[in-house]
Design a protein around this motif. Structure first.
Motif, PDB file in Angstrom:
ATOM      1  N   SER A 184       0.987  -1.104   0.166  1.00 15.06           N
ATOM      2  CA  SER A 184       0.157  -0.339  -0.021  1.00 15.06           C
ATOM      3  C   SER A 184       0.876   1.128   0.004  1.00 15.06           C
ATOM      4  CB  SER A 184      -1.012   0.018   1.154  1.00 15.06           C
ATOM      5  OG  SER A 184      -0.097   0.110   2.561  1.00 15.06           O
ATOM      6  N   GLY A 185       0.252   2.353  -0.294  1.00 16.29           N
ATOM      7  CA  GLY A 185       0.986   3.697  -0.210  1.00 16.29           C
ATOM      8  C   GLY A 185       1.401   4.188  -1.618  1.00 16.29           C
ATOM      9  N   ARG A 186       1.742   3.268  -2.553  1.00 14.88           N
ATOM     10  CA  ARG A 186       2.371   3.879  -3.875  1.00 14.88           C
ATOM     11  C   ARG A 186       1.848   2.994  -4.849  1.00 14.88           C
ATOM     12  NH1 ARG A 186       8.039   7.125  -2.995  1.00 14.88           N
ATOM     13  NH2 ARG A 186       7.511   8.122  -0.842  1.00 14.88           N
ATOM     14  N   THR A 187       2.355   3.300  -5.974  1.00 15.34           N
ATOM     15  CA  THR A 187       1.711   2.369  -7.190  1.00 15.34           C
ATOM     16  C   THR A 187       2.562   1.118  -7.112  1.00 15.34           C
ATOM     17  OG1 THR A 187       1.153   4.537  -8.387  1.00 15.34           O
ATOM     18  CG2 THR A 187       1.430   2.502  -9.704  1.00 15.34           C
ATOM     19  N   PHE A 188       2.122   0.153  -6.903  1.00 13.85           N
ATOM     20  CA  PHE A 188       2.563  -1.102  -6.692  1.00 13.85           C
ATOM     21  C   PHE A 188       3.298  -1.501  -7.999  1.00 13.85           C
ATOM     22  CE2 PHE A 188       3.519  -5.257  -4.940  1.00 13.85           C
ATOM     23  CZ  PHE A 188       2.937  -6.300  -5.731  1.00 13.85           C
ATOM     24  N   SER A 189       2.612  -1.409  -8.959  1.00 13.06           N
ATOM     25  CA  SER A 189       3.137  -1.918 -10.388  1.00 13.06           C
ATOM     26  C   SER A 189       4.373  -1.273 -10.867  1.00 13.06           C
ATOM     27  CB  SER A 189       2.129  -1.747 -11.477  1.00 13.06           C
ATOM     28  OG  SER A 189       1.599  -0.432 -11.470  1.00 13.06           O
ATOM     29  N   ASN A 190       4.744  -0.189 -10.527  1.00 15.00           N
ATOM     30  CA  ASN A 190       6.028   0.468 -10.601  1.00 15.00           C
ATOM     31  C   ASN A 190       7.340  -0.200  -9.863  1.00 15.00           C
ATOM     32  OD1 ASN A 190       4.976   2.457 -11.966  1.00 15.00           O
ATOM     33  ND2 ASN A 190       4.887   3.892 -10.240  1.00 15.00           N
ATOM     34  N   TYR A 191       7.042  -1.131  -8.984  1.00 17.67           N
ATOM     35  CA  TYR A 191       8.097  -1.751  -8.339  1.00 17.67           C
ATOM     36  C   TYR A 191       8.453  -3.285  -8.569  1.00 17.67           C
ATOM     37  CZ  TYR A 191       7.742   2.413  -5.229  1.00 17.67           C
ATOM     38  OH  TYR A 191       7.839   3.797  -4.881  1.00 17.67           O
ATOM     39  N   ASP A 192       9.904  -3.295  -8.784  1.00 19.82           N
ATOM     40  CA  ASP A 192      10.438  -4.920  -8.524  1.00 19.82           C
ATOM     41  C   ASP A 192      10.009  -5.297  -7.257  1.00 19.82           C
ATOM     42  OD1 ASP A 192      13.113  -4.253 -10.794  1.00 19.82           O
ATOM     43  OD2 ASP A 192      10.955  -4.704 -11.481  1.00 19.82           O
ATOM     44  N   MET A 193       9.803  -6.707  -6.910  1.00 18.24           N
ATOM     45  CA  MET A 193       9.731  -7.101  -5.685  1.00 18.24           C
ATOM     46  C   MET A 193      10.340  -8.414  -5.346  1.00 18.24           C
ATOM     47  SD  MET A 193       7.123  -5.332  -4.464  1.00 18.24           S
ATOM     48  CE  MET A 193       6.738  -6.078  -3.069  1.00 18.24           C
ATOM     49  N   GLY A 194      10.595  -8.693  -4.203  1.00 14.44           N
ATOM     50  CA  GLY A 194      11.622  -9.523  -3.883  1.00 14.44           C
ATOM     51  C   GLY A 194      11.203 -10.401  -2.414  1.00 14.44           C
ATOM     52  N   TRP A 195      11.526 -11.546  -2.477  1.00 13.15           N
ATOM     53  CA  TRP A 195      11.360 -12.370  -1.240  1.00 13.15           C
ATOM     54  C   TRP A 195      12.764 -12.942  -0.743  1.00 13.15           C
ATOM     55  CZ3 TRP A 195       7.163 -12.756   1.807  1.00 13.15           C
ATOM     56  CH2 TRP A 195       5.884 -12.748   0.881  1.00 13.15           C
ATOM     57  N   PHE A 196      13.162 -12.432   0.419  1.00 10.81           N
ATOM     58  CA  PHE A 196      14.311 -12.838   1.121  1.00 10.81           C
ATOM     59  C   PHE A 196      14.157 -13.696   2.521  1.00 10.81           C
ATOM     60  CE2 PHE A 196      17.471 -10.353  -1.025  1.00 10.81           C
ATOM     61  CZ  PHE A 196      16.507  -9.425  -1.692  1.00 10.81           C
ATOM     62  N   ARG A 197      14.966 -14.226   3.157  1.00  9.71           N
ATOM     63  CA  ARG A 197      14.746 -14.971   4.267  1.00  9.71           C
ATOM     64  C   ARG A 197      16.125 -14.905   5.075  1.00  9.71           C
ATOM     65  NH1 ARG A 197      14.371 -21.208   1.909  1.00  9.71           N
ATOM     66  NH2 ARG A 197      16.655 -21.628   1.432  1.00  9.71           N
ATOM     67  N   GLN A 198      15.832 -14.988   6.392  1.00  9.87           N
ATOM     68  CA  GLN A 198      16.923 -15.065   7.481  1.00  9.87           C
ATOM     69  C   GLN A 198      16.731 -16.125   8.568  1.00  9.87           C
ATOM     70  OE1 GLN A 198      17.668 -11.374   9.100  1.00  9.87           O
ATOM     71  NE2 GLN A 198      19.578 -11.729   9.641  1.00  9.87           N
ATOM     72  N   ALA A 199      17.422 -17.151   8.636  1.00  7.59           N
ATOM     73  CA  ALA A 199      17.376 -18.002   9.596  1.00  7.59           C
ATOM     74  C   ALA A 199      18.368 -17.695  10.801  1.00  7.59           C
ATOM     75  CB  ALA A 199      18.009 -19.564   8.983  1.00  7.59           C
ATOM     76  N   PRO A 200      18.052 -18.183  11.916  1.00  6.79           N
ATOM     77  CA  PRO A 200      18.707 -17.910  13.116  1.00  6.79           C
ATOM     78  C   PRO A 200      20.276 -17.950  12.873  1.00  6.79           C
ATOM     79  CG  PRO A 200      16.820 -18.968  13.815  1.00  6.79           C
ATOM     80  CD  PRO A 200      16.928 -19.157  12.166  1.00  6.79           C
ATOM     81  N   GLY A 201      20.986 -16.847  13.146  1.00  6.75           N
ATOM     82  CA  GLY A 201      22.584 -16.881  13.146  1.00  6.75           C
ATOM     83  C   GLY A 201      23.087 -16.851  11.874  1.00  6.75           C
ATOM     84  N   LYS A 202      22.237 -16.709  10.791  1.00  7.88           N
ATOM     85  CA  LYS A 202      22.720 -16.455   9.409  1.00  7.88           C
ATOM     86  C   LYS A 202      22.178 -15.055   8.769  1.00  7.88           C
ATOM     87  CE  LYS A 202      22.666 -21.411   8.329  1.00  7.88           C
ATOM     88  NZ  LYS A 202      22.012 -22.316   7.317  1.00  7.88           N
ATOM     89  N   GLU A 203      22.872 -14.515   7.939  1.00  9.41           N
ATOM     90  CA  GLU A 203      22.721 -13.309   7.094  1.00  9.41           C
ATOM     91  C   GLU A 203      21.371 -13.712   6.345  1.00  9.41           C
ATOM     92  OE1 GLU A 203      27.365 -11.526   6.598  1.00  9.41           O
ATOM     93  OE2 GLU A 203      25.818 -12.260   4.742  1.00  9.41           O
ATOM     94  N   ARG A 204      20.782 -12.670   5.993  1.00 10.70           N
ATOM     95  CA  ARG A 204      19.505 -12.444   5.043  1.00 10.70           C
ATOM     96  C   ARG A 204      19.882 -12.831   3.796  1.00 10.70           C
ATOM     97  NH1 ARG A 204      15.375  -7.564   5.979  1.00 10.70           N
ATOM     98  NH2 ARG A 204      15.728  -8.472   8.118  1.00 10.70           N
ATOM     99  N   GLU A 205      19.111 -13.668   3.061  1.00 12.03           N
ATOM    100  CA  GLU A 205      19.555 -14.172   1.802  1.00 12.03           C
ATOM    101  C   GLU A 205      18.393 -14.048   0.691  1.00 12.03           C
ATOM    102  OE1 GLU A 205      20.555 -18.290   1.859  1.00 12.03           O
ATOM    103  OE2 GLU A 205      18.407 -18.972   2.418  1.00 12.03           O
ATOM    104  N   PHE A 206      18.802 -14.102  -0.512  1.00  4.44           N
ATOM    105  CA  PHE A 206      17.700 -13.879  -1.278  1.00  4.44           C
ATOM    106  C   PHE A 206      17.203 -15.077  -1.656  1.00  4.44           C
ATOM    107  CE2 PHE A 206      15.954 -12.550  -5.509  1.00  4.44           C
ATOM    108  CZ  PHE A 206      16.152 -13.786  -6.574  1.00  4.44           C
ATOM    109  N   VAL A 207      15.772 -15.065  -2.088  1.00  2.34           N
ATOM    110  CA  VAL A 207      15.023 -16.306  -2.290  1.00  2.34           C
ATOM    111  C   VAL A 207      14.612 -16.245  -3.679  1.00  2.34           C
ATOM    112  CG1 VAL A 207      12.783 -17.517  -1.689  1.00  2.34           C
ATOM    113  CG2 VAL A 207      14.121 -16.520   0.082  1.00  2.34           C
ATOM    114  N   ALA A 208      13.812 -15.052  -4.004  1.00  2.00           N
ATOM    115  CA  ALA A 208      13.080 -14.870  -5.561  1.00  2.00           C
ATOM    116  C   ALA A 208      12.918 -13.466  -5.809  1.00  2.00           C
ATOM    117  CB  ALA A 208      11.872 -15.607  -5.625  1.00  2.00           C
TER     118      ALA A 208
END
Length: 124
Positions: free
Chosen positions: A24-48
């Motif tokens: 919400s807040g801005r035009t969603f269709s102008n933005y690329d989107m990503g999913w990331f994940r972070q497991a305990p003790g690990k750095e945040r990593e790219f998913v998709a």
């Protein structure tokens, strides 16, 4: 852009979950989107990641063939369908957005806006 992730929970190995990210807040269709994940003790990593139009996507090697990223620009919502879950998929999953470009970025630092995260736990 404000992002709200949901859909996490507990699943057994081999099971499925579907994550959603409402924008919400801005035009969603102008933005690329990503999913990331972070497991305990690990750095945040790219998913998709998926391009602003939905025409391009990218996956981490560890999830390719099991996870599917999609978006519905009419509903301002991003999705991540996760199948054949493994215990190593256990993490907090975050959705993120960045201004649309010609390149799908896989590093968290390229993304400007982040959701609060949703916990995914996969039991063996």
């Amino acid at each position: 852009v404000q992002l709200q992730a949901s859909g996490g929970g507990l699943a057994q190995a081999g099971g499925s979950l579907r994550l959603s990210c409402a924008a919400s807040g801005r035009t969603f269709s102008n933005y690329d989107m990503g999913w990331f994940r972070q497991a305990p003790g690990k750095e945040r990593e790219f998913v998709a990641a998926i391009s602003w139009s939905g025409g391009r996507n990218a996956y981490a090697t560890s999830v390719k063939g099991r996870f599917t990223i999609s978006r519905d620009n009419a509903k301002n919502t991003l999705y991540l369908q996760m199948n054949s879950l493994k215990p190593e998929d256990t993490a907090v999953y975050y959705c993120a957005s960045k201004w649309g470009s010609q390149t799908l970025d896989v590093v968290p630092e390229k993304y400007n806006y982040w959701g609060q995260g949703t916990q995914v736990t996969v039991s063996s």
